[in-house]
Design a protein around this motif. Structure first.
Motif, short mmCIF file in Angstrom:
data_model
loop_
_atom_site.label_atom_id
_atom_site.label_comp_id
_atom_site.label_asym_id
_atom_site.label_seq_id
_atom_site.Cartn_x
_atom_site.Cartn_y
_atom_site.Cartn_z
N THR A 162 0.89 -1.11 -0.04
CA THR A 162 0.04 -0.13 0.09
C THR A 162 0.94 1.27 0.01
O THR A 162 0.57 2.16 -0.76
CB THR A 162 -1.08 -0.01 1.29
OG1 THR A 162 -1.81 -1.19 1.24
CG2 THR A 162 -1.78 1.10 1.26
N GLU A 163 1.88 1.32 0.74
CA GLU A 163 2.82 2.30 1.00
C GLU A 163 3.46 2.60 -0.48
O GLU A 163 3.65 3.64 -0.67
CB GLU A 163 3.70 2.28 2.13
CG GLU A 163 2.84 2.41 3.16
CD GLU A 163 2.38 3.90 3.43
OE1 GLU A 163 3.01 4.93 3.15
OE2 GLU A 163 1.21 3.86 4.09
N ALA B 95 2.34 1.71 -3.28
CA ALA B 95 1.65 2.38 -4.47
C ALA B 95 1.31 3.79 -4.08
O ALA B 95 1.09 4.57 -5.08
CB ALA B 95 0.32 1.37 -4.37
N ARG B 96 0.98 4.15 -2.95
CA ARG B 96 1.07 5.49 -2.28
C ARG B 96 2.05 6.35 -3.13
O ARG B 96 1.67 7.46 -3.63
CB ARG B 96 0.77 5.66 -0.97
CG ARG B 96 0.33 6.91 -0.53
CD ARG B 96 0.17 7.14 0.89
NE ARG B 96 -1.10 6.37 1.17
CZ ARG B 96 -1.16 5.63 2.12
NH1 ARG B 96 -0.45 5.54 3.19
NH2 ARG B 96 -2.52 5.19 2.61
N GLY B 97 3.15 5.85 -2.82
CA GLY B 97 4.55 6.74 -3.43
C GLY B 97 4.44 6.80 -4.64
O GLY B 97 4.79 7.94 -5.20
N LYS B 98 4.14 5.81 -5.43
CA LYS B 98 4.01 5.79 -6.89
C LYS B 98 3.09 6.96 -7.38
O LYS B 98 3.32 7.66 -8.35
CB LYS B 98 3.83 4.31 -7.49
CG LYS B 98 4.96 3.63 -7.56
CD LYS B 98 4.57 2.27 -8.32
CE LYS B 98 5.65 1.19 -8.13
NZ LYS B 98 5.11 -0.02 -8.66
N ARG B 99 2.01 6.83 -6.81
CA ARG B 99 0.76 7.74 -7.12
C ARG B 99 1.31 9.26 -6.71
O ARG B 99 0.98 10.08 -7.75
CB ARG B 99 -0.52 7.18 -6.46
CG ARG B 99 -1.69 8.27 -6.81
CD ARG B 99 -2.84 7.96 -6.09
NE ARG B 99 -2.86 8.51 -4.71
CZ ARG B 99 -3.01 8.20 -3.63
NH1 ARG B 99 -3.24 6.52 -3.49
NH2 ARG B 99 -2.87 8.62 -2.44
N GLU B 100 1.95 9.46 -5.44
CA GLU B 100 2.40 10.65 -5.28
C GLU B 100 3.42 11.17 -6.20
O GLU B 100 3.37 12.27 -6.75
CB GLU B 100 2.67 10.75 -3.90
CG GLU B 100 1.69 10.57 -2.94
CD GLU B 100 2.21 10.52 -1.44
OE1 GLU B 100 3.28 10.34 -1.20
OE2 GLU B 100 1.16 10.20 -0.54
N ARG B 101 4.15 10.16 -6.57
CA ARG B 101 5.29 10.69 -7.80
C ARG B 101 4.70 11.04 -9.19
O ARG B 101 5.01 11.91 -9.63
CB ARG B 101 6.35 9.69 -7.67
CG ARG B 101 7.45 10.00 -6.41
CD ARG B 101 8.60 8.74 -6.98
NE ARG B 101 8.23 7.32 -7.07
CZ ARG B 101 8.05 6.47 -6.16
NH1 ARG B 101 8.10 6.70 -4.98
NH2 ARG B 101 7.63 5.26 -6.75
N ARG B 102 3.76 10.31 -9.48
CA ARG B 102 3.18 10.42 -10.57
C ARG B 102 2.41 11.87 -10.74
O ARG B 102 2.58 12.93 -11.69
CB ARG B 102 2.28 9.36 -10.85
CG ARG B 102 1.63 9.20 -12.64
CD ARG B 102 0.45 8.53 -12.70
NE ARG B 102 -0.75 8.81 -11.99
CZ ARG B 102 -1.33 8.25 -11.11
NH1 ARG B 102 -0.66 6.95 -10.58
NH2 ARG B 102 -2.24 8.33 -10.26
#
Length: 116
Positions: free
Chosen positions: A98-99, A101-108
Motif C-alpha cells: 500500500t505504501e 503504491a501511494r508513493g508511486k501515485r504521489e510521484r506521478r
C-alpha cells in the motif's frame, strides 16, 4: 528426527538449496559443500544421508554415480505448519504494498504538476 532439526543445520539447508536447482550428483554437492564449509567428504555424505533418511531428499543410482533430488513432502509439512504464522508477515507486506503504491501515485502526481 523432526523437520526443523534437519533444517536447523546450515550445511543441510545449503544442500537443499543446491538440490532445489535440480538433481545433482553426490560429487557435485560435495565439491560445493567442501568449498563453502570446509568439511570432509564423509561429513557431506552424512548430511546427505540425514536428508535422505528424513525424506527431504531422494537418491537414485546412475551407473556408479548417486544422484540426489529434493523431495517436496517434508517441505509441504513445514509450509503447513508455518501457515498459522503467515498473518504476522502478510499484514506487513500488504501495508508495504500500500505504501509503495501511494508513493508511486504521489510521484506521478508530482511529475504531472511539473510538466503542466
Amino acid at each position: 528426527m523432526h523437520a526443523f532439526d534437519v533444517l536447523g543445520d546450515p550445511v543441510r539447508r545449503r544442500i537443499l538449496e543446491l538440490l532445489a536447482t535440480g538433481e545433482q550428483s553426490s560429487g557435485e554437492v560435495t565439491a560445493v559443500i567442501q568449498r563453502e564449509f570446509g568439511i570432509s567428504q564423509p561429513a557431506v555424505s552424512q548430511h546427505l544421508r540425514v536428508l535422505r533418511d528424513s525424506g527431504f531428499a531422494s537418491v537414485r543410482a546412475e551407473g556408479t554415480r548417486r544422484l540426489y533430488a529434493v523431495e517436496p513432502g517434508p517441505l509441504r509439512e513445514i509450509d503447513a505448519w508455518l501457515e498459522r504464522f503467515r498473518a504476522f508477515w502478510d499484514q506487513r507486506l500488504d501495508a508495504l504494498a500500500t505504501e509503495l503504491a501511494r508513493g508511486k501515485r504521489e510521484r506521478r502526481i508530482a511529475n504531472e504538476k511539473k510538466e503542466s
